[in-house]
Design a protein around this motif. Structure first.
Motif, PDB file in Angstrom:
ATOM      1  N   HIS A  52      27.440  30.702  37.537  1.00 12.91           N
ATOM      2  CA  HIS A  52      28.811  30.546  37.042  1.00 12.91           C
ATOM      3  C   HIS A  52      29.187  29.086  36.810  1.00 12.91           C
ATOM      4  CE1 HIS A  52      29.692  34.799  37.767  1.00 12.91           C
ATOM      5  NE2 HIS A  52      29.057  34.664  38.921  1.00 12.91           N
TER       6      HIS A  52
ATOM      7  N   ASP B  16      32.933  29.340  34.316  1.00  9.15           N
ATOM      8  CA  ASP B  16      33.716  30.477  33.844  1.00  9.15           C
ATOM      9  C   ASP B  16      34.818  30.704  34.878  1.00  9.15           C
ATOM     10  OD1 ASP B  16      32.408  31.562  36.013  1.00  9.15           O
ATOM     11  OD2 ASP B  16      31.133  32.908  34.835  1.00  9.15           O
TER      12      ASP B  16
ATOM     13  N   THR C 216      34.958  32.611  37.588  1.00  9.02           N
ATOM     14  CA  THR C 216      34.423  32.517  38.945  1.00  9.02           C
ATOM     15  C   THR C 216      34.083  31.074  39.294  1.00  9.02           C
ATOM     16  OG1 THR C 216      33.520  34.765  38.844  1.00  9.02           O
ATOM     17  CG2 THR C 216      32.592  33.290  40.499  1.00  9.02           C
TER      18      THR C 216
END
Length: 298
Positions: free
Chosen positions: A29, A212, A214
């Motif tokens: 992420h 992103d 997350t």
């Protein structure tokens, strides 16, 4: 006052245990170097919202000690987290959390070699138990692997992180008499700036992962708790009871890190993890008991 230091250091250890879990959640992420830069950039911006007036008041003392403060930010914040987040690409959050327990070993050793700070027999035994716990974790409970000194890439990177933070903790004895707001702000700024070349390198290699949703959540958590709250409380704990005693509380990181890894990440708790945690807890108890007895004898 001592009870306050204990509370500060327990909260610190809980936050750092959560940092290992957050770093594992970040995999895929947000990449390690980018996470380090975003984390310290956010922390620096948050600090500026309330600490800037204090920084201005302390500017002369800051300038006089700027190389030292940059060094603190570079080794204690940037390098430590780069190695930790990189380690989590290859090993478990439980392993990383338990391996942080070797930091007090380095603190004891450096304080003895450099400053001849006396260590009691009970502290030496506690130190040995901690080392045994780390060895059990790094070797996954395999005697053959331990004898052959076979570490996976993640465990090796985590040991480099341990070296950075152990050195940073010992060097805190030289910190200037700065207000905590000024000190943590300058160190966070230094960490952000010194992390940028590593993020640029990651981008150039094509291995960077921009955050992103997350990734941003992980970055915000690490900026607020492990970066700001824990670092300030750790510095205060060091001021109250000294680096040898404060360093031992880092051994609580594997306890919190292991519990959080099992509850949040669903990682499997192996028998060797339980043995390692028992050794670490025993090391904490003996080290603190030895310190109290040594102080009473003195």
């Amino acid at each position: 006052m001592i009870l306050r230091a204990y509370l500060f250091l327990i909260i610190t250890s809980m936050s750092w245990g959560g940092n290992a879990v957050a770093g594992k959640l970040a995999v895929g992420h947000i990449s390690p170097m980018v996470l380090t830069s975003v984390r310290w950039g956010l922390a620096f911006l948050i600090l500026l919202t309330f600490a800037l007036p204090q920084v201005r008041r302390d500017i002369k003392l800051i300038r006089a000690n700027l190389p030292l403060l940059i060094g603190y930010g570079m080794f204690g914040f940037t390098f430590f987290n780069i190695f930790l987040y990189s380690a989590l690409q290859y090993t478990t959050a439980i392993n990383v959390a338990i391996e942080q327990a070797s930091i007090p070993m380095l603190i004891f050793l450096a304080n003895f070699l450099l400053f001849r700070i006396r260590v009691t027999p009970a502290q030496i035994i506690g130190f040995a138990l901690t080392l045994a716990g780390v060895a059990v974790t790094a070797s996954s409970g395999s005697l053959a692997r331990l004898i052959g000194l076979e570490l996976n890439q993640g465990d090796a990177l985590m040991l480099l992180a341990v070296l950075c933070y152990g050195g940073y903790t010992v060097a805190l004895r030289y910190k200037p008499q700065l207000h905590w707001q000024s000190m943590i702000t300058v160190m966070a700024g230094a960490a952000f700036l010194t992390s940028l070349p590593f993020s640029a390198f990651e981008l150039a290699k094509g291995t960077a992962i921009l955050p992103d949703t997350t990734g941003w959540l992980v970055a915000v958590f690490t900026a607020v708790f492990p970066s700001l709250m824990a670092q300030v409380l750790f510095i205060r704990g060091n001021e109250i009871i000294g680096s040898n005693r404060a360093g031992v509380f880092i051994n609580l990181v594997p306890i919190f890190g292991t519990l959080l890894s099992v509850m949040i990440l669903g990682e499997v708790l192996q028998l060797y993890h339980v043995v390692a945690l028992g050794l670490v807890l025993g090391g904490i108890w003996l080290s603190e008991r030895g310190k109290r007895h040594g102080a009473a004898a003195a």
